[in-house]
Enzyme design. Structure first.
Site, mmCIF file in Angstrom:
data_model
loop_
_atom_site.group_PDB
_atom_site.id
_atom_site.type_symbol
_atom_site.label_atom_id
_atom_site.label_comp_id
_atom_site.label_asym_id
_atom_site.label_seq_id
_atom_site.Cartn_x
_atom_site.Cartn_y
_atom_site.Cartn_z
ATOM 1 C CB SER A 29 46.221 20.167 58.825
ATOM 2 O OG SER A 29 47.481 19.934 58.477
ATOM 3 C CG ASN A 86 51.045 9.336 53.457
ATOM 4 O OD1 ASN A 86 50.615 10.501 53.447
ATOM 5 N ND2 ASN A 86 51.183 8.730 52.371
ATOM 6 C CB THR A 132 6.984 3.775 81.425
ATOM 7 O OG1 THR A 132 5.556 3.788 82.212
ATOM 8 C CG2 THR A 132 7.681 2.936 82.578
ATOM 9 C CG HIS A 133 4.738 5.639 78.009
ATOM 10 N ND1 HIS A 133 4.851 5.279 76.744
ATOM 11 C CD2 HIS A 133 4.833 4.314 78.861
ATOM 12 C CE1 HIS A 133 4.784 3.979 76.780
ATOM 13 N NE2 HIS A 133 4.696 3.415 77.691
ATOM 14 C CB SER A 138 16.359 35.843 83.023
ATOM 15 O OG SER A 138 15.751 37.030 82.163
ATOM 16 C CG ASN A 176 17.153 30.774 82.720
ATOM 17 O OD1 ASN A 176 16.109 30.199 82.967
ATOM 18 N ND2 ASN A 176 17.580 31.751 82.262
ATOM 19 C CE1 TYR A 213 46.637 11.208 55.016
ATOM 20 C CE2 TYR A 213 47.228 12.023 52.860
ATOM 21 C CZ TYR A 213 46.902 12.362 53.901
ATOM 22 O OH TYR A 213 46.742 13.483 54.526
ATOM 23 C CD GLN A 259 45.168 18.387 56.098
ATOM 24 O OE1 GLN A 259 46.535 17.969 55.745
ATOM 25 N NE2 GLN A 259 44.656 19.679 55.624
ATOM 26 C CE LYS A 301 45.689 15.114 61.425
ATOM 27 N NZ LYS A 301 44.796 14.768 60.197
HETATM 28 N N1 ARG Z 1 48.435 16.973 57.252
HETATM 29 C C1 ARG Z 1 48.240 15.727 56.622
HETATM 30 C C2 ARG Z 1 46.836 14.966 57.357
HETATM 31 O O1 ARG Z 1 46.674 15.394 58.194
HETATM 32 C C3 ARG Z 1 49.397 14.792 56.850
HETATM 33 C C4 ARG Z 1 49.632 13.815 55.738
HETATM 34 C C5 ARG Z 1 50.089 14.439 54.686
HETATM 35 N N2 ARG Z 1 50.533 13.534 53.689
HETATM 36 C C6 ARG Z 1 50.553 13.746 52.245
HETATM 37 N N3 ARG Z 1 51.256 12.666 51.503
HETATM 38 N N4 ARG Z 1 50.334 14.860 52.002
HETATM 39 O O2 ARG Z 1 46.588 13.878 56.871
#
Ligand code: ARG
Length: 471
Positions: free
Chosen positions: A36, A123, A168-169, A290, A298, A330, A335, A338
């Site tokens: 990651s 974790n 409205t509408h 354009s 635009n 967990y 992961q 993110k």
């Molecule tokens: N890169 C992991 C995440 O974003 C970090 C936690 C990993 N923990 C594990 N037990 N593998 O969740």
């Protein structure tokens, strides 16, 4: 026949099952799906902040020495500088930001670096980092929403008496003012801020010290790290601490709603800048030409703001789906939280900046707005209300008389104030010349002084209230 990943020809050199670009075999595939670092490096500040607080606590309770803490502090500071300066050696093999920083720390300071992870797991570390990241993002976005609200409030005050059609509408309904219209968005954005504030208050608990999932036997002080990191308190249950991402769902949900509001406004800008409307103009700063049609201007920025809600609410749905059915605690699934969080935060930041820019840039065409405000028999309700007030007609009867007058005006090709008194009296003989006083758009908006109504005096008062609140 080719496999989805690679052609059968490469199978002899690479992995028997997958081949293709993963010619180094299953461990390369594992690394690619597992890592990651490509995206979670965005949390490096939060990771360092968390580690500094953790190290200070470890020293405070006697788990590590003062020398170790000092070395960790110095090492992390240097790593921060490396990352900022672009010289940090990020490694995909080290999977994520947590292990990248920790490995580098040990490389730099030796033994003490290896002690940092005592009484902590990735974790609770990742749960902490993403919480800190979201909290920082909320603060930034909140400031941006406030800025947009100020921009809208300024323009609203400036155009408190600029009449325009209310719809409205998307059909002409009643005259309103541009100021009143813009302040409607200020209200929505105010609630967006309040939603983000609720989210922030609810999420402001520290998961650090939940460790892998069950807490730890080390005599850690979770209250100390919580306070050091600006949290109200530590989370109360270690399993929940590492397993929960509802704060992120709430964040994405608040962003989705905000993006929906921005999208509605953006769509109005697209409509208003269309020559058929001609309500406002945007400068070159927020439009593009354009490549083939020289006359075009635009509203790309508005169109993109209109579209951003797609990926933002997509991130919400993505994370809801990732979390659904996930057993405690967990799971590596998490992961996947993110990229959606980062993308949504960046997208809303850009959308807010572009919207504030357009609000400050746009030039309303007062004459065109005035003309449009009077079209479509927009003061018909004012006529009906006058019949009720002056002639004591029941509202339903007044509605019918007005309907017949609208039909008559339409047939003659005039607007309501264009009918003569005689023509009106053919439908209702008691109508007198006083009626003309309520048929103009200016009279219409000025009359709507009910609390929250469209009258310019209300709009000015509300704008002043908002200005004070946003100061
Ligand atoms: N890169 C992991 C995440 O974003 C970090 C936690 C990993 N923990 C594990 N037990 N593998 O969740």
């Amino acid at each position: 026949m080719s496999s989805p990943i690679g052609s059968s020809h490469s199978q002899s050199q690479g992995n028997q099952q997958w081949g293709g670009r993963y010619s180094a075999g299953p461990s390369a595939i594992m690394e690619a799906i597992n890592a990651s670092i490509g995206f979670d490096r965005k949390m490096w500040r939060q990771d360092i902040r968390g580690s500094l607080a953790h190290a200070a606590m470890l020293r405070h309770v006697g788990i590590i020495s003062a020398d170790d803490e000092a070395a960790i502090q110095e090492g992390l500071k240097a790593i921060g500088e490396e990352i900022e300066g672009g010289s940090f050696p990020f490694s995909e093999a080290l999977e994520d930001i947590h292990m990248n920083i920790e490995a580098r720390l040990t490389e730099r300071i030796g033994e003490a670096g290896k002690r940092l992870h005592t009484a902590r797991s990735r974790n609770d570390q990742v749960a902490l980092d993403i919480r800190l990241w979201v909290r920082d993002a909320i603060d930034g976005i909140d400031g941006q929403i406030a800025d947009l609200m100020r921009a809208l409030t300024d323009r609203a005050d400036e155009h408190a008496a600029t009449v325009m059609p209310g719809f409205t509408h998307l059909q002409p309904a009643q005259p309103t003012t541009l100021g009143h219209h813009l302040l409607a968005y200020v209200e929505m954005l105010g609630r967006d801020r309040s939603r983000l504030g609720d989210c922030r208050a609810r999420m402001n608990e520290s998961p650090l010290g939940s460790a892998a999932l069950c807490g730890t036997g080390f005599p850690i002080d979770r209250h100390m790290t919580a306070v050091a990191l600006g949290f109200d308190r530590p989370t109360r249950n270690s399993l929940d601490g590492v397993a929960s991402r509802d704060f992120a769902l709430e964040f994405l949900s608040a962003l989705s709603i905000c993006a929906t509001h921005l999208s509605r406004f953006a769509e109005e800008i697209v409509l208003w800048t269309n020559p058929y409307f001609g309500f406002v103009a945007l400068s070159d700063a927020y439009t593009t030409g354009s490549s083939i049609m020289p006359q075009k201007r635009n509203p790309d920025a508005a169109e993109l703001v209109r579209a951003k809600v797609g990926r933002i609410s997509g991130s919400l749905l993505g994370l809801l789906t990732v979390m659904k059915g996930l057993p405690l605690t967990y799971g590596k699934d998490m992961q996947e939280d993110k990229e959606g969080i980062f993308d949504a935060a960046e997208s809303i930041a850009l959308a807010l900046a572009a919207t504030a820019g357009m609000v400050r840039d746009m030039k309303p065409d007062g004459a065109r707005l005035r003309e449009a405000a009077g079209a479509g028999f927009s003061t018909a309700t004012d006529l009906a209300d006058w019949l009720v007030r002056e002639l004591r007609l029941p509202f339903r009867d007044a509605h019918h008389v007005t309907g017949r007058l609208v039909a008559k005006a339409e047939a003659r090709g005039v607007d309501l104030p264009g009918l003569s008194l005689e023509e009106m009296q053919e439908e209702e003989p008691r109508i007198h010349s006083g009626v003309f006083g309520v048929l103009s758009v200016e009279a219409s908006v000025a009359s709507r002084t009910s609390y929250g109504g469209t009258a310019p005096v209300n709009v000015r008062r509300m704008a002043a209230e908002w200005r004070e609140r946003l100061a």
